[in-house]
Motif scaffolding. Structure first.
Motif, PDB file in Angstrom:
ATOM      1  N   ARG A 114       8.109 -15.013 -23.823  1.00  0.00           N
ATOM      2  CA  ARG A 114       8.992 -16.122 -23.472  1.00  0.00           C
ATOM      3  C   ARG A 114      10.424 -15.684 -23.720  1.00  0.00           C
ATOM      4  O   ARG A 114      10.716 -14.995 -24.700  1.00  0.00           O
ATOM      5  N   LEU A 115      11.321 -16.072 -22.820  1.00  0.00           N
ATOM      6  CA  LEU A 115      12.737 -15.813 -23.026  1.00  0.00           C
ATOM      7  C   LEU A 115      13.541 -16.967 -22.460  1.00  0.00           C
ATOM      8  O   LEU A 115      13.017 -17.814 -21.737  1.00  0.00           O
ATOM      9  N   GLU A 116      14.793 -16.993 -22.822  1.00  0.00           N
ATOM     10  CA  GLU A 116      15.729 -17.969 -22.271  1.00  0.00           C
ATOM     11  C   GLU A 116      16.909 -17.204 -21.696  1.00  0.00           C
ATOM     12  O   GLU A 116      17.334 -16.187 -22.243  1.00  0.00           O
ATOM     13  N   THR A 117      17.403 -17.702 -20.580  1.00  0.00           N
ATOM     14  CA  THR A 117      18.581 -17.103 -19.955  1.00  0.00           C
ATOM     15  C   THR A 117      19.468 -18.234 -19.464  1.00  0.00           C
ATOM     16  O   THR A 117      18.989 -19.310 -19.117  1.00  0.00           O
ATOM     17  N   THR A 127      16.196 -10.693 -11.887  1.00  0.00           N
ATOM     18  CA  THR A 127      15.636  -9.503 -12.537  1.00  0.00           C
ATOM     19  C   THR A 127      14.377  -9.850 -13.316  1.00  0.00           C
ATOM     20  O   THR A 127      13.345  -9.181 -13.182  1.00  0.00           O
ATOM     21  N   PHE A 128      14.441 -10.913 -14.116  1.00  0.00           N
ATOM     22  CA  PHE A 128      13.264 -11.287 -14.900  1.00  0.00           C
ATOM     23  C   PHE A 128      12.104 -11.708 -13.996  1.00  0.00           C
ATOM     24  O   PHE A 128      10.951 -11.393 -14.291  1.00  0.00           O
ATOM     25  N   ALA A 129      12.393 -12.367 -12.897  1.00  0.00           N
ATOM     26  CA  ALA A 129      11.328 -12.736 -11.946  1.00  0.00           C
ATOM     27  C   ALA A 129      10.684 -11.477 -11.363  1.00  0.00           C
ATOM     28  O   ALA A 129       9.459 -11.403 -11.226  1.00  0.00           O
ATOM     29  N   ARG A 130      11.500 -10.498 -11.056  1.00  0.00           N
ATOM     30  CA  ARG A 130      10.973  -9.230 -10.538  1.00  0.00           C
ATOM     31  C   ARG A 130      10.069  -8.557 -11.567  1.00  0.00           C
ATOM     32  O   ARG A 130       9.122  -7.855 -11.214  1.00  0.00           O
ATOM     33  N   VAL A 134       8.273 -16.186 -14.870  1.00  0.00           N
ATOM     34  CA  VAL A 134       8.431 -17.370 -14.028  1.00  0.00           C
ATOM     35  C   VAL A 134       9.141 -18.456 -14.830  1.00  0.00           C
ATOM     36  O   VAL A 134       8.956 -18.578 -16.045  1.00  0.00           O
ATOM     37  N   LYS A 135       9.941 -19.223 -14.142  1.00  0.00           N
ATOM     38  CA  LYS A 135      10.679 -20.325 -14.768  1.00  0.00           C
ATOM     39  C   LYS A 135       9.694 -21.393 -15.201  1.00  0.00           C
ATOM     40  O   LYS A 135       8.846 -21.832 -14.417  1.00  0.00           O
ATOM     41  N   THR A 136       9.800 -21.805 -16.473  1.00  0.00           N
ATOM     42  CA  THR A 136       8.893 -22.819 -17.001  1.00  0.00           C
ATOM     43  C   THR A 136       9.603 -24.064 -17.512  1.00  0.00           C
ATOM     44  O   THR A 136       8.961 -25.082 -17.737  1.00  0.00           O
ATOM     45  N   ALA A 137      10.903 -23.996 -17.708  1.00  0.00           N
ATOM     46  CA  ALA A 137      11.630 -25.170 -18.225  1.00  0.00           C
ATOM     47  C   ALA A 137      13.118 -24.996 -18.006  1.00  0.00           C
ATOM     48  O   ALA A 137      13.608 -23.879 -17.842  1.00  0.00           O
ATOM     49  N   GLU A 138      13.794 -26.126 -17.994  1.00  0.00           N
ATOM     50  CA  GLU A 138      15.252 -26.164 -18.019  1.00  0.00           C
ATOM     51  C   GLU A 138      15.652 -26.849 -19.311  1.00  0.00           C
ATOM     52  O   GLU A 138      15.040 -27.850 -19.700  1.00  0.00           O
ATOM     53  N   ILE A 150      17.614 -21.706 -18.795  1.00  0.00           N
ATOM     54  CA  ILE A 150      16.247 -21.865 -18.321  1.00  0.00           C
ATOM     55  C   ILE A 150      15.338 -21.014 -19.199  1.00  0.00           C
ATOM     56  O   ILE A 150      15.764 -20.003 -19.766  1.00  0.00           O
ATOM     57  N   GLU A 151      14.115 -21.481 -19.319  1.00  0.00           N
ATOM     58  CA  GLU A 151      13.089 -20.742 -20.040  1.00  0.00           C
ATOM     59  C   GLU A 151      12.211 -20.063 -19.009  1.00  0.00           C
ATOM     60  O   GLU A 151      11.901 -20.645 -17.964  1.00  0.00           O
ATOM     61  N   MET A 152      11.834 -18.839 -19.303  1.00  0.00           N
ATOM     62  CA  MET A 152      10.940 -18.090 -18.421  1.00  0.00           C
ATOM     63  C   MET A 152       9.828 -17.497 -19.266  1.00  0.00           C
ATOM     64  O   MET A 152      10.046 -17.128 -20.424  1.00  0.00           O
ATOM     65  N   ARG A 153       8.640 -17.417 -18.670  1.00  0.00           N
ATOM     66  CA  ARG A 153       7.482 -16.837 -19.357  1.00  0.00           C
ATOM     67  C   ARG A 153       6.811 -15.804 -18.467  1.00  0.00           C
ATOM     68  O   ARG A 153       6.837 -15.914 -17.250  1.00  0.00           O
ATOM     69  N   LYS A 154       6.191 -14.865 -19.141  1.00  0.00           N
ATOM     70  CA  LYS A 154       5.374 -13.870 -18.452  1.00  0.00           C
ATOM     71  C   LYS A 154       4.009 -13.862 -19.107  1.00  0.00           C
ATOM     72  O   LYS A 154       3.890 -13.567 -20.308  1.00  0.00           O
ATOM     73  N   ARG A 155       2.992 -14.213 -18.362  1.00  0.00           N
ATOM     74  CA  ARG A 155       1.611 -14.143 -18.852  1.00  0.00           C
ATOM     75  C   ARG A 155       1.189 -12.689 -18.861  1.00  0.00           C
ATOM     76  O   ARG A 155       1.478 -11.933 -17.920  1.00  0.00           O
ATOM     77  N   LEU A 156       0.505 -12.298 -19.902  1.00  0.00           N
ATOM     78  CA  LEU A 156       0.106 -10.908 -20.068  1.00  0.00           C
ATOM     79  C   LEU A 156      -1.394 -10.755 -19.849  1.00  0.00           C
ATOM     80  O   LEU A 156      -2.170 -11.601 -20.284  1.00  0.00           O
ATOM     81  N   SER A 157      -1.756  -9.682 -19.209  1.00  0.00           N
ATOM     82  CA  SER A 157      -3.167  -9.346 -19.132  1.00  0.00           C
ATOM     83  C   SER A 157      -3.570  -8.784 -20.484  1.00  0.00           C
ATOM     84  O   SER A 157      -2.784  -8.079 -21.124  1.00  0.00           O
TER      85      SER A 157
END
Length: 160
Positions: A114-117, A127-130, A134-138, A150-157
């Motif tokens: 999880r990160l915020e930008t 860049t983070f989307a690439r 994915v955006k999960t919150a404002e 905005i908050e963005m998350r990346k689900r990990l395998s």
């Protein structure tokens, strides 16, 4: 070649690390509101942050090229102060540091990063989307009625 090193009690490059963070966040000055929390960092608070979190530096050509600070949270690993020196940008160092973050998350059984930008930094959003976020919150900083980040998350395998 970039070497990723965990910051531990033997780390002594605090002034260089603070300079790295300030120089890599400088482009945000006058662009984001409120100003970056990086402006509140001091040598003492940066050392404390490294003790409280999981911190790494990227070293290239004998110089600090980047850093990232990681904090386990329920259900994710928070990625903060991802900073790449302007002199070392566009070399894949940010992606390399995020790869280390993914490894740490998996080791701890955490399924996501999880990160915020800041809302104004649309290039960062792209860049983070690439990189799979994915955006999960404002969100709005205290005292602001409008969206400031905005908050963005990346689900990990989960690899074994």
């Amino acid at each position: 070649m970039t070497e990723i090193v965990r910051i531990d009690e033997s780390f002594t490059g605090w002034e260089d690390l603070l300079t790295l963070i300030m120089s890599s966040f400088a482009y945000m000055d006058g662009v984001i509101d409120p100003p970056s929390s990086a402006h509140r960092l001091t040598l003492v608070s940066l050392e404390q942050k490294a003790r409280d979190e999981i911190a790494f530096v990227a070293v290239e050509e004998g110089q600090l090229a980047g850093c990232v600070f990681l904090k386990p949270e329920p259900g994710c690993l928070y990625v903060g102060k991802l900073a790449i020196s302007p002199a070392f940008q566009s070399r894949g160092i940010g992606r390399h540091l995020l790869s280390v973050a993914e490894d740490i998350a998996r080791q701890r059984g955490l399924p996501a990063l999880r990160l915020e930008t800041r809302i104004e930094l649309t290039g960062n959003h792209t860049t983070f989307a690439r990189w799979g976020f994915v955006k999960t919150a404002e969100n709005a900083h205290a005292g602001y009625a409008r969206t400031t980040s905005i908050e963005m998350r990346k689900r990990l395998s989960q690899t074994t």
